[in-house]
Every structure is written in C-alpha cells, then in structure tokens.
Design a protein around this motif. Structure first.
Motif, mmCIF file in Angstrom:
data_model
loop_
_atom_site.group_PDB
_atom_site.id
_atom_site.type_symbol
_atom_site.label_atom_id
_atom_site.label_comp_id
_atom_site.label_asym_id
_atom_site.label_seq_id
_atom_site.Cartn_x
_atom_site.Cartn_y
_atom_site.Cartn_z
ATOM 1 N N ARG A 77 0.825 -1.211 0.000
ATOM 2 C CA ARG A 77 0.000 0.000 0.000
ATOM 3 C C ARG A 77 0.863 1.267 0.000
ATOM 4 N NH1 ARG A 77 -5.710 0.540 3.091
ATOM 5 N NH2 ARG A 77 -6.206 2.565 2.206
ATOM 6 N N GLY A 78 0.625 2.146 -0.955
ATOM 7 C CA GLY A 78 1.343 3.420 -0.981
ATOM 8 C C GLY A 78 2.379 3.540 -2.069
ATOM 9 N N LYS A 79 2.320 2.670 -3.068
ATOM 10 C CA LYS A 79 3.305 2.771 -4.148
ATOM 11 C C LYS A 79 2.704 2.292 -5.461
ATOM 12 C CE LYS A 79 7.773 1.242 -5.557
ATOM 13 N NZ LYS A 79 8.942 0.373 -5.403
ATOM 14 N N PHE A 130 -1.738 4.664 -4.091
ATOM 15 C CA PHE A 130 -0.748 5.746 -4.142
ATOM 16 C C PHE A 130 -1.409 7.050 -4.581
ATOM 17 C CE2 PHE A 130 2.283 8.373 -6.474
ATOM 18 C CZ PHE A 130 3.224 8.589 -5.492
ATOM 19 N N SER A 131 -2.012 7.035 -5.759
ATOM 20 C CA SER A 131 -2.654 8.273 -6.242
ATOM 21 C C SER A 131 -3.813 8.659 -5.340
ATOM 22 C CB SER A 131 -3.143 8.093 -7.681
ATOM 23 O OG SER A 131 -2.037 7.889 -8.524
ATOM 24 N N ASP A 132 -4.557 7.658 -4.946
ATOM 25 C CA ASP A 132 -5.666 7.889 -4.013
ATOM 26 C C ASP A 132 -5.522 6.849 -2.909
ATOM 27 O OD1 ASP A 132 -8.123 7.698 -2.620
ATOM 28 O OD2 ASP A 132 -9.192 8.550 -4.335
ATOM 29 N N LYS A 133 -5.365 7.292 -1.678
ATOM 30 C CA LYS A 133 -5.007 6.337 -0.626
ATOM 31 C C LYS A 133 -6.103 5.336 -0.295
ATOM 32 C CE LYS A 133 -5.884 9.403 3.326
ATOM 33 N NZ LYS A 133 -5.283 10.323 4.282
ATOM 34 N N TRP B 442 11.258 6.435 1.737
ATOM 35 C CA TRP B 442 11.157 6.269 3.190
ATOM 36 C C TRP B 442 12.554 6.230 3.796
ATOM 37 C CZ3 TRP B 442 6.780 6.587 6.033
ATOM 38 C CH2 TRP B 442 5.575 6.590 5.318
ATOM 39 N N ALA B 474 6.019 11.478 -3.948
ATOM 40 C CA ALA B 474 5.669 11.209 -2.549
ATOM 41 C C ALA B 474 4.255 10.667 -2.438
ATOM 42 C CB ALA B 474 5.793 12.487 -1.738
ATOM 43 N N SER B 475 4.059 9.759 -1.507
ATOM 44 C CA SER B 475 2.692 9.378 -1.138
ATOM 45 C C SER B 475 2.251 10.298 -0.011
ATOM 46 C CB SER B 475 2.648 7.919 -0.675
ATOM 47 O OG SER B 475 3.308 7.773 0.566
ATOM 48 N N ALA B 476 0.958 10.357 0.203
ATOM 49 C CA ALA B 476 0.424 11.179 1.291
ATOM 50 C C ALA B 476 1.028 10.727 2.625
ATOM 51 C CB ALA B 476 -1.093 11.054 1.326
ATOM 52 N N GLU B 477 1.099 9.425 2.812
ATOM 53 C CA GLU B 477 1.613 8.896 4.078
ATOM 54 C C GLU B 477 3.075 9.297 4.287
ATOM 55 O OE1 GLU B 477 2.318 4.736 4.227
ATOM 56 O OE2 GLU B 477 2.296 4.647 6.412
ATOM 57 N N ARG B 501 5.294 14.573 -8.347
ATOM 58 C CA ARG B 501 3.974 14.860 -7.789
ATOM 59 C C ARG B 501 4.032 16.098 -6.892
ATOM 60 N NH1 ARG B 501 0.680 10.295 -4.274
ATOM 61 N NH2 ARG B 501 -1.408 11.153 -4.580
ATOM 62 N N ASP B 509 -5.465 14.394 -0.467
ATOM 63 C CA ASP B 509 -6.866 14.410 -0.092
ATOM 64 C C ASP B 509 -7.105 15.326 1.109
ATOM 65 O OD1 ASP B 509 -6.865 12.205 2.424
ATOM 66 O OD2 ASP B 509 -5.253 12.023 0.955
ATOM 67 N N GLN B 578 6.978 2.764 5.904
ATOM 68 C CA GLN B 578 5.695 2.746 5.214
ATOM 69 C C GLN B 578 4.705 1.825 5.917
ATOM 70 O OE1 GLN B 578 6.395 1.950 1.086
ATOM 71 N NE2 GLN B 578 4.240 1.801 0.558
ATOM 72 N N ASN B 579 3.474 2.276 5.999
ATOM 73 C CA ASN B 579 2.396 1.475 6.582
ATOM 74 C C ASN B 579 2.643 1.062 8.030
ATOM 75 O OD1 ASN B 579 0.643 1.258 4.218
ATOM 76 N ND2 ASN B 579 2.291 0.043 3.317
#
Lengths: 727, 727
Positions: A77-79, A130-133, B442, B474-477, B501, B509, B578-579
């Motif tokens: 999750r997240g990539k 990634f684009s939308d969590k 990360w 980057a991811s939001a997280e 990005r 979001d 991550q996560n």
C-alpha cells in the motif's frame, strides 16, 4: 463484458476479450461452464480503448500483499508497481518493476481476504493506493486478459489455491541447499581450482561454484572456451571429486556468427524472433549482435531444451538462466537513431543545456528500450504472430520452461538445479529465481527478506538474493550479517560483480573467515530441517519462508516485515543494520526458545516471554527462535551434501506440554519421491508429570539409514537429553 | 615532518608542509609556538610522493562519528568516504561524497575520545575500517595540510572546542523557523499568489515561499524575469503583507551574455576563475555557458556580496545558494572530447558491446568531471594562482561567505536567511545548509535524521532535508510521516522537483491536508521551545539536534541512530517506515513522559518507564518524550512568526522532584541580542510534600512582553495546572 466460471472452489475466472494463453494456469475450464457478466461486487470495471482499469475501494486498515519480486515494503500500500520484466541493476526504493512479473495480490480487509491474479503477460500498472489512498487501481494495457478472484479468510489457503491453479513448485536436488559460491567471474579452470582449493584449505563446506559469462567462447551460449577450460569434461569431474558442482550461466541471445551451430540451427529452422519485416530480430547483448530464440513456440523450446545436453554430457548438473527479460543492450536501429540525434546535437554551433539533457535522454534510452520490445514478434504454435510487447513477461518463463522440459527429456528421473532471473506466474513449476543484481547495501539485506516472503506467497520457494550484494563493495560486517540473514534461504549463494571487492569467505581477515566458516557450517547443520520444511511446503502447496501474519492471529504481526518463519516453527529475525549488535524482535502468542547460534556445537539457549524484546547478537551470533511446544531437527555438518551418511539426527525443541515434528527426507537427487520413495518420521514428545514420552512413527518407502535420534529438549523448568537408537 | 602547537586547550595543530589558508579556522597561532615533530602517539604517518596517509588503529568496540553531511550510518565504521563537494541527485547507500565537505571525525575508544579535523580543501579519502576493519585510514591528496587533534572524554566538549576553533554558528531570523514551502518551480507571480492564497484558504501557517531557478530571466543570477514577475517589488510586498517572505535561489554561474551587468562587471574587473591559458573558465550550468566568480578572492566576494542588494532592495530577506560545489553540466572542452569519442564510435562498421560501454562511460563523465575541476584556477588575495581541484571544497563556503559579508555591509544589524548546498568546515559561521536533492524514499527520512545529528556535531545547526523528498513521487503517508519526523528541524521546508507529484499540504486528499495542517500548527506551537533551544545551543557552542550518546552515559544508546534529542530535554523518535503505526523506542536513564501530539490543544500524555518500548502512533500522531524532571515550553500558534504578541507561554513538564527550564528569546530579527538585548527566563519547579514551589528569574535587557506563564505539570501521582501572571 466478461465470461465467468468457478474454476476451482472459491476461485473464479473472469475472461475479458479473447486473451492469448500464457500457460501460467494449468487448470482448463470447460467452455460451457462460462456465464456472461457485467459487474463484480465491490470492483469497478472501466473499459478504455486499448486498456482496462479495475478499481477496488480500500478500508483505511486494508493491507495489500503480493506482486512477488518487487522493491518496497511488504505491505504494498502506498506505491505504484508495474509488471514488465526489467533488467535493472539499481534496486532503489522507487523502482516499479524488476526482472519477474507476478501480477497477483492479496487484499486483506480484516477478516475477508481477496486474491486477484491478472493473467496478462504485457504491462500492468498497479497503483496500490498511491494516487488515491483509498483506491487500488489496476490498469491492464490490453482488453484481453484473464482475471482470477480468490476468496478466503486465510493467506496460506489463498497461496494453496493459487498453486493449485498455477502449479506445484519446483524441487531442486538436495545439494542445491548447500553453500554456493559465485563471482563475475572465475574466468578459467585455474581460478576455479584455486577457489575450490581454498574451501578445502580453510575447511569451509561448499556445494557449488558458479561459472559466469566468461566461461563461454565469445559469450556464445552452450559453448565452453577451450582456451580457458582445456579438457572441460575432466575438469568438471575433478571439481566434482572435491564434492563441488559447477553451475554455468545460460543466456538467451544467440550470437550471430556463421558456423556456430546454435546460430546455424536456429537460422535453418526459423527458430528466432522476427521483426516486422519477417527478418530475424537483432539485439545486442553480451556476445554482441544476437538473435532471440522464440521460446513461445514449443518447437523452439524443445530445440533449446536439448541444447543443455551439451553441457550435461560434460558432467554439468545445474544452470542459471540469466538476461531473459530479455535484456537488450541496444538494437542496431536504436543505436542508429541515437547516433543521428547525437550527430544532430554535435553539429550545433552552440550546444545548450537542453541539448545536453536531450543527449542524456538519448543515451539512457538505448538499453532495454520499450520501442525495441514493440518491434519484434513471436510465432505461436498455431502460427499466429504476436507482438513481443504483449507477451514480454513470458520470455524468461518459457526459456526456463524449455530448460526444464529439456531436462525431462535428457534424464527424466534426475533433478537438475535451474533458476532464472526473469519469471512470470506459473514459472515456479520449472525452476527457482534469484533476485538479480542487488548491491552491497545494508538496505538490500532487508529487501532480500521482504522479497523472500513475497515470492513465497506465490510459490517461488527456491529463491534467494546474492549474499553480500552483487554491485558495489561489501564490508566484512555486511557479508557476515547477510550470511546470517540468509541462513535459511533455499538458494544460499554469495555473489559479486566484476570490479567490486572480492567476497569469498577468505577475502577479508582471518577473524571474518572464521565467523563465515561457522555460519556456513551452521547452515549445513540445519540442512535436515531446511530440506524437510522445504519439501513439506512444496507438497502441501504453501510458503517455506513465511510472513508472521500467515500464521499468527495477532494484530501486531501485520507490520513486521523484518522477521519471518522458516517452515512452521522456527523464526528468524536477522540483524541488517551496520554496526548493530542487537535488534528488536516481537514474539507472538507464546513463549519462545531463543537460540544464539555461533558455533555448531554450542547451545546458547534461553526461554523468553512473548512480546517485544531487544535481542543482543554479537557479530558472530545469529539469534533464532523456536516456538513453545515445537521442535526442529539438525544433523551432522558435511563438507558437501551427501558427503556423510546423514544417519544421525538431533531434535532440538522447547516442550512444555507436547510437541511434534514431521521429518521428511528422500534421496535428494531423483524424482522417485513422487512415487512414494520418501520417508516421513513423525516424532512426538509428550510431557507427563516429571517425565516424557517420545513417540516415533514412519511413513513412506524411502530406505532411510537413520541410526539414531538424539534429543535436546528445553522447557521452563529443565533441559534433558536422550538418545534413541532406531531399529 | 610537521610543526606542532597547542592552539587551544586540548586542541593541537599539526602543520604539514605549507598549506594554503582555508579560513575554516578563526584562531591564529603565533609562529613561535610551533615545535617540530615526527611522530604522533597512536597514529601512523605515511608520506607519499603527492599524498599523505594517516592511520589509526581501532579497538573492536571503537565507534567513529563525524564527516558531517554524508550518506550512511551515523557510526561511520565500515565504509569509505570522500570529502570532495559533489552534486549528486542520487543519495544511495554507497555514495562517498555529497555537497558538503566536513573532514572532521570523532573516534570513541570507550572513555577516551579523539577528534581529528583535517583542514584541507581538496580531496581526502576516509577509509573508516572498511578495507581493514581495525584501521581508520585517511588519505590526503596533498602534502600540505593542517591537522587538528582534539582530546576529550565528552562529545559535546569536542564540538565546543571545534566551534571555538572554526567559529560560532549562524543565526537566522526567527521567521526562518516557521513552515517553508518550496517547489521547482513556482514559475510566476500568479502561481505564487495561488500558493500563498491556499495557505490562507486552508488556514495553514507558513512563513516563506521559495523561488527556484525559473524566477530569473534566462537563469541569469540577480535578475528577475519581468515577464513572469511584473512589478516584482510590489509583488514581494503583496506577499509579505500576507505574512510570507519570498526566498529566491542564487546560483554561482554567471551567464556569458553581453550587456548583462553581472557578466560585464565580472569581465571588466577580472572576477572570474581562469583556465590554464589565463582566459575566463567556461562551464555550462542552468544559464548555459557561464563563468564562475572567483570567490576565493576577497575583492570578488565583496562584489558578489553587494549583488544581493539588488534583490534586498526589492524587499527580499532571505536566499538559498545552490549549485555551488560548483556543479558543472559540461564544459565545451569536455563536450568536444565526448563528441569526438562518440563520433569515433559511430563511424565504426560494427559497433560492439564494449563500444556501447565506452559510449556510456563517455556520457557519464560529461558532468561534474574531475578533469574540469583540474582545469581552472583561482587567484588568491596575494596574487597566487591555485588550482581549483586543491581548493574545490571552498567554493560554496566562500560564495556563502560572500553573501553573509555582503549582508553585513548592506544592513549590518539585520539577520538574513541564508543557506547553502555546498559547504566546508567553518561555513557554519555564515549560513545554514540543506541536504540537497534527496528523494521521496522512506529510507531518506531516516537518512535525514542521521544527517541532522551528524551536521549538528560540527555546528551546522540551521539545516534540514527537503521534506517529502525532492526527486520521485511522494505518497500522502510519506509526506505526513516526514513532516512529523522533521517537526523540530530548524529548516522546516517542503520541497519537490519538476516533474514529480505536487506535495503542498493540499495536494493530496482532504484528510491528509487536515493532518498536515495540524502538524504544521504543532510546529508553530513549539516555536518558543525550538527557538529557545536553538539560540542556547548556538551561544553555548553545542548541537541543537543531538545523538543520545552525547547526553546519556548508557552503552545501549550508541547504536540508536533513529532517535534524537531536541535541545536538552525532549526526545523525538519519528516513524519512518511505510504502513507503520508504531515503532520501537528506547528510553534511557529515567522515566519519561510520552506525549502523542495530534492536535494543538490535546494533551494525550502518559508516563512510561525507562527501557525498550514499542510505541504506537496512528498516522496523525507524533510521539515525543520528555525526560523526568524536565520541562518544555510552548506558545500560541501563529499563522506566521510575528503575527501574534507571543505574550503567553505554557510550560509543560514531567516533574517528580525538581525541574528547571531556561527560556530564551530576543527580537528575532536583529543582532542586538549579541549586545545583551535578549531575555532569559529561568523557571524552576520544586516538588515539596504535596505542593509545588515555582521560582521565576530573569536575565537580559530585551523588553519581552510575556504576560502570563501557564503550567501543565505531570508526575506519577497527579497532574496540575497553574497560571502565573507576570508583572
């Protein structure tokens, strides 16, 4: 929109369009079973002009595992990831694709788990929240593909179903679990003799030495350079007499050179991939300009598989298939275009920075260019021509399949060692994989752990990373910690690249050599356990290296990506940080027996409580953990697999109430085990008041020679030893 | 072999040959104090023809810290490093050199600690127990250099001595501790207005917005593109009226363009570096072909420093000096050679793979080529010509020195924000640094923590990494966790590269935006503590971000590289995986108060025991730790520094017996604090039976306006609040 059928219990096939058969799946479905469908509960389907999107909404707590060989955290999750087999020597965290393409993942929404396998052999992009969590978006670059949906509450059950669908995993010979030594390159027989001699001189066990690209004459596949390896057959024997097998590399590109028989054969029989004009496609790799065999065609596979006989007849028993994404250094067309662009820039009066950037872009696009993959074709058995780009991920799969099917022809009952750099779902039937060109980075020890867990989820059990790192230079400490971290990995191979620091066990100081020797000896001590657990995992269709979350029902284990189970009862928690003499370890569910491995004979053990711990391990120590009420098995250290009789086993365990262990063995070299020629010894220990009862039962036809079983059992009150002589 | 003198107590200077003066050191030694020497106890000296080796034997347990800005573990043992300022956008684990050159390290052999500072501005190679795990080998590429040896039992004392030697660290304006927003690029005033407007719209505090290279007319330094920024002066004011300062980038390369005044000035006055023929050296960077100002010459520095006035007169109060290693995209000579080689290859009948490798090598050697650095010269004040390669590491140092000395001329009492990409020891006197072009990895969060600790050991207190990562996406997280990890870093700047990005707080979001808003608000809430601790550290010549081992006498803390002290009493242990919703934390010596920061007003606190812990932190939470019997100070959240009166403080603490805190403040903008215009409020809390005594005393002349101090005190039995109104 699609046709649907339940293919096996809890596994549904959704057929979109008219996909080509990848052969990833071994179960066929009766066409009459299919029903038409337009929507799938919980999944949004979005058909584009040339691609298809699948969207899945995720809870905040949803975890996503899978995608096999990939860089990044185990929970994906997240990539963004991509399945498009890629030769990349720089496994940095942002990379989206590596050598293998494994378009399978598991969405864990708490109790329910959903597996998704997209059986499509071209590019698929997985935007994993990634684009939308909150959204998993899968974009398939085609309208024709198969999607399999698995529903189950249990990770291991999903793996099992997946392996029912795509086939049981490959079994190597037992000696392939020994220590293996590689280097790019040991370029001649003299060097290899020295290396083999050093293992004997320093009394370090070893089972194989690898031959990288330089053993070939001008990099021509299935040749041996007689100058560097005079009387190769005798040389192979000489090394084998020391207990060591030689493992040559095999690359797919066939050098364009008249009178070279593999080339001539291929030309004569039209075995090579074609460009759009119907001419043999030309790509440069190690030998210079080559043609690529059209492995998607069964005739070509049969021909290619038979080529391995040339080396087998010289005494070779194992191979590694490299460069089979296929990697392309350049194509003449690509290079021509690049030079045109370079010339255009060089003729300018005033070269500016944007010219400079353009120059860089031109250069960076010469190798492994997607346009090149879009410029050649395969001819399927039915005569259909298909663009390589659409079946790109099947190239390595089918090269390795060709090898495996070839071995079956050459010597059907013998197990050969075979593993591949590129792979696709289902290739686990034919061989193992290694994780390609990693680096001597501490971060890559951790990555290798995550990769092992991840590829085990999809049946690539025989696998491993290059210990010590392939690129860049290893420190003694890094090599030691990596050798410890990989202690239980099936493929236990030390490898390093041309131009980097040597990293054989003796390449550092004496102290380091002694520590590495002990680690390797401990590896051999554990071979009965490693082999037993490996074979049981294969036969039961489950992972051998397993994430904690596949076994423990404990919320805390989901975020643990640096500990793993080896088989069922043993947990590893390697140190992967520079200058560290300890690390944190979480012990779920019960108490555990901590065993600080440092010397073969030393039992530095203690019982520790479940929960979070900081565990100290000096540079020579490897801490492992045995779960309460469980057993492991060890044996005598051998200098190579098969040196000794393997007639004495030792059961080490932590038994408060009762524990059992099923020890598996077979001859390790043939496939007779498939016909019942194996032995399973079930050992049970029951604690009774202040005494113990030991029950031993057997199953299987293999004439094992186990003479005695020794017991070393620990619990919170005492420890006891016992020897049982077997009739 | 050398001349030796004790330069300050416990700091010895060993002068080898006749080194050029780097100006890293501000203390001069009377020549008569020098004695001749040939050997140094415990150190092996090895003079070569053109280089010098220093060898030091290490115990197995010896730890080595230092080298400032560098990739890798904080304890440098086990890697090779190089000081040679390098523009590298790929901070992978093996990299030996980055932008800054900080040839200082501390060897910790248990009780004794030895600092070594090699004051030499060319290449030095530090083989930190890599080739031989028991030897530190330092190779200086010259026979002329100064070596300083520090002997002390305490890390902080060594840092203090080092700063006595090389100078007190730079103090930025207080607003430079606010949240800062950057992007390559906000290319015009319209975009910047939108960005500024979004901060107001979403109610997110911010103090600066950065202007990357695109604000300039054709990348010409000290120009503003009037097309994109019409009426720039008014625009700067308009943004400043929103409480936001604009911070333009400044690059050293001066575009070769007639009628461009900086260029014309430089030519007229002979201010540029020369090639071996005495012509102005040409190197291409962003503006295309440029000349490099000869910053090693004081006249050039004076001229360059005065250039900043052009922007200061338009309302600018801060700058970042980039590209000053100096980075070179190419030189015409280098490019010519490369094209010759490319042509040679392209004309071959049959281009082979080795040609292809040669091609790659040619291309990879065009930028930042060492040969180019060996092809130009500086002219020192005494007229001496010196090869750039020998003083390479002084380029960025002297560019930033030029800026700093320029500010002193332009407005001597005003503090300007200035920080640099390249640096050398001693540059801490003139400005801060940022850690350059990191990535949205990360792993780079953890790296930024190690870098912060490491550069604080040598006085680069005003520093930080690009939050969210510069390169890649980057991811939001990742952005949230990085914003939390950097919460106390002096330079708190979110930055990202062209083509990646967007990562402004609202770029993801709504939920992410709200979390980032709260983190930034919490940053502002802590500004009284951050500024107070920063200024005390500066004045007392110690680090602001500190490794645990600088404070705690506890063997366990030496291997902790992912926790750090902020000032004296607060410990951060950020999540960088991550996560993950938790991490391990070690609490040394005493009990600690754990505070889960999530919203400004929320006091989610608890007392936990010393020792090893697993601390949970949901995505919106940042756990920090306050040591037993200590206090921190917070204030009111402002939308920008100076918006509010700052007249109310809150002391939060964990007091069992007694605790005190010294709160420091000054006007935040002038240098009057140097003349006593500061305030120190000493607050002491003493537990007495079931009551508390609070003592407050003051020192300094600054007319502070603190109206009230609120207390929120926790201990194992209770918590209490109190408000004290100040006279």
């Amino acid at each position: 929109m699609y046709k649907k059928a339940e293919i096996i219990k809890n596994v549904e096939l959704y057929k979109f369009g008219n996909p080509i058969k990848t052969d990833a799946v071994i179960i066929s479905v009766d066409i009459e079973k299919f029903k038409l469908g337009n929507s799938i509960e919980g999944i949004e389907l979005e058909k584009g002009d040339n691609s298809f999107k699948i969207k899945y909404n995720l809870d905040d707590s949803a975890k996503i595992y899978g995608l096999g060989e990939a860089v990044g955290s185990l929970n994906r999750r997240g990539k963004v990831y991509k399945t498009y087999a890629t030769d990349d020597f720089d496994h940095t965290p942002g990379k989206e694709a590596l050598y293998g393409a494994h378009p399978f993942l598991i969405i864990d929404n708490g109790t329910e788990k959903i597996g998704i396998f997209i059986d499509y052999s071209g590019e698929i992009i997985f935007d994993v929240a990634f684009s939308d969590k909150k959204i998993l978006e899968i974009e398939i670059s085609d309208l024709n593909f198969d999607m399999y949906i698995f529903k189950n509450s249990n990770y291991s059950e999903i793996t099992k179903k997946y392996l029912e669908l795509t086939g049981k995993s490959y079994v190597p010979p037992k000696w392939a679990f020994g220590y293996q030594q590689c280097r790019w390159s040991y370029p001649d027989s003299k060097t290899i003799k020295e290396v083999a001699g050093n293992f004997k001189k320093y009394d370090i066990p070893v089972d194989t030495i690898y031959m990288d690209i330089d053993y070939m004459k001008d990099f021509k596949v299935f040749t041996v350079d007689e100058g560097k390896f005079p009387d190769f057959k005798n040389f192979v024997k000489e090394i084998k007499d020391m207990g060591i097998k030689l493992i040559p590399i095999v690359d797919p590109g066939v050098k364009i050179e008249s009178e070279y028989n593999v080339y001539e054969d291929g030309i004569e029989n039209n075995y090579f991939c074609k460009n759009q004009n119907g001419e043999d496609f030309v790509a440069a790799v190690w030998p210079g300009k080559t043609h690529f065999p059209d492995f998607l065609n069964s005739k070509v596979r049969k021909w290619w598989g038979a080529q391995y006989k040339k080396l087998i007849d010289l005494g070779i028993e194992g191979f590694w298939n490299d460069m089979n994404e296929p990697a392309i250094f350049y194509t003449p067309e690509g290079l021509k275009k690049a030079f045109e662009k370079l010339n255009e820039i060089s003729l300018k009066d005033d070269i500016g920075i944007y010219d400079m950037f353009a120059l860089n872009e031109v250069m960076n696009s010469i190798s492994n260019n997607r346009d090149d993959y879009k410029s050649f074709y395969h001819t399927l058995d039915n005569g259909e021509k298909i663009l390589h780009d659409k079946v790109h991920n099947l190239f390595g799969f089918n090269m390795t399949r060709a090898a495996s099917e070839g071995f079956d022809e050459i010597n059907p009952d013998k197990r050969f060692l075979i593993f591949s750099r590129s792979s696709y779902a289902g290739m686990q039937r034919y061989g193992g994989i290694w994780y390609g060109d990693n680096k001597s980075w501490w971060e890559h020890i951790l990555l290798s752990i995550k990769m092992a867990i991840s590829v085990n989820l999809i049946g690539f059990l025989y696998s491993g990373a290059d210990i010590g790192g392939f690129g860049e230079n290893a420190s003694a400490e890094l090599l030691i910690r990596w050798s410890q971290a990989a202690l239980f990995m099936p493929l236990y191979r030390n490898h390093s690249a041309l131009g980097t620091r040597n990293q054989e066990p003796w390449a550092f100081d004496e102290g380091t050599r002694e520590i590495l020797r002990e680690i390797i000896r401990i590896r051999y001590m554990f071979l009965p356990y490693i082999y037993s657990e490996y074979m049981k995992a294969i036969n039961e269709k489950r992972g051998y290296i397993n994430a904690l979350f596949t076994k423990f029902n404990d919320e805390n284990v989901y975020e643990i990506e640096d500990q793993f189970l080896v088989g069922e009862n043993l947990m590893a928690a390697p140190i992967y940080e520079q200058n560290s003499t300890g690390r944190y370890v979480y012990l779920p569910e019960t108490n555990w027996l901590q065993w600080n491995l440092s010397k073969e004979k030393l039992r530095d053990v203690k019982i520790i409580d479940k929960g979070y711990h900081y565990i100290k391990s000096k540079i020579e120590e490897t801490a492992i953990f045995i779960k309460e009420n469980s057993l492991v098995v060890i044996g005598e250290v051998q200098n190579f697999v098969g040196e000794k009789k393997e007639d004495s086993l030792t059961i080490i365990g932590f038994v408060e109430d009762r524990a059992n262990y099923c020890y598996y063995n077979d001859d390790g070299v043939s496939k007779e085990y498939e016909k019942g020629e194996y032995i399973k010894i079930d050992i049970e220990i029951i604690s009774k008041d202040n005494d113990y009862e030991i029950k031993i039962s057997k199953e299987g036809n293999y004439k094992h020679n186990i003479r005695e079983i020794n017991f070393e059992i620990y619990n919170s009150k005492e420890s006891w030893n016992k020897r049982i002589i077997l009739k």
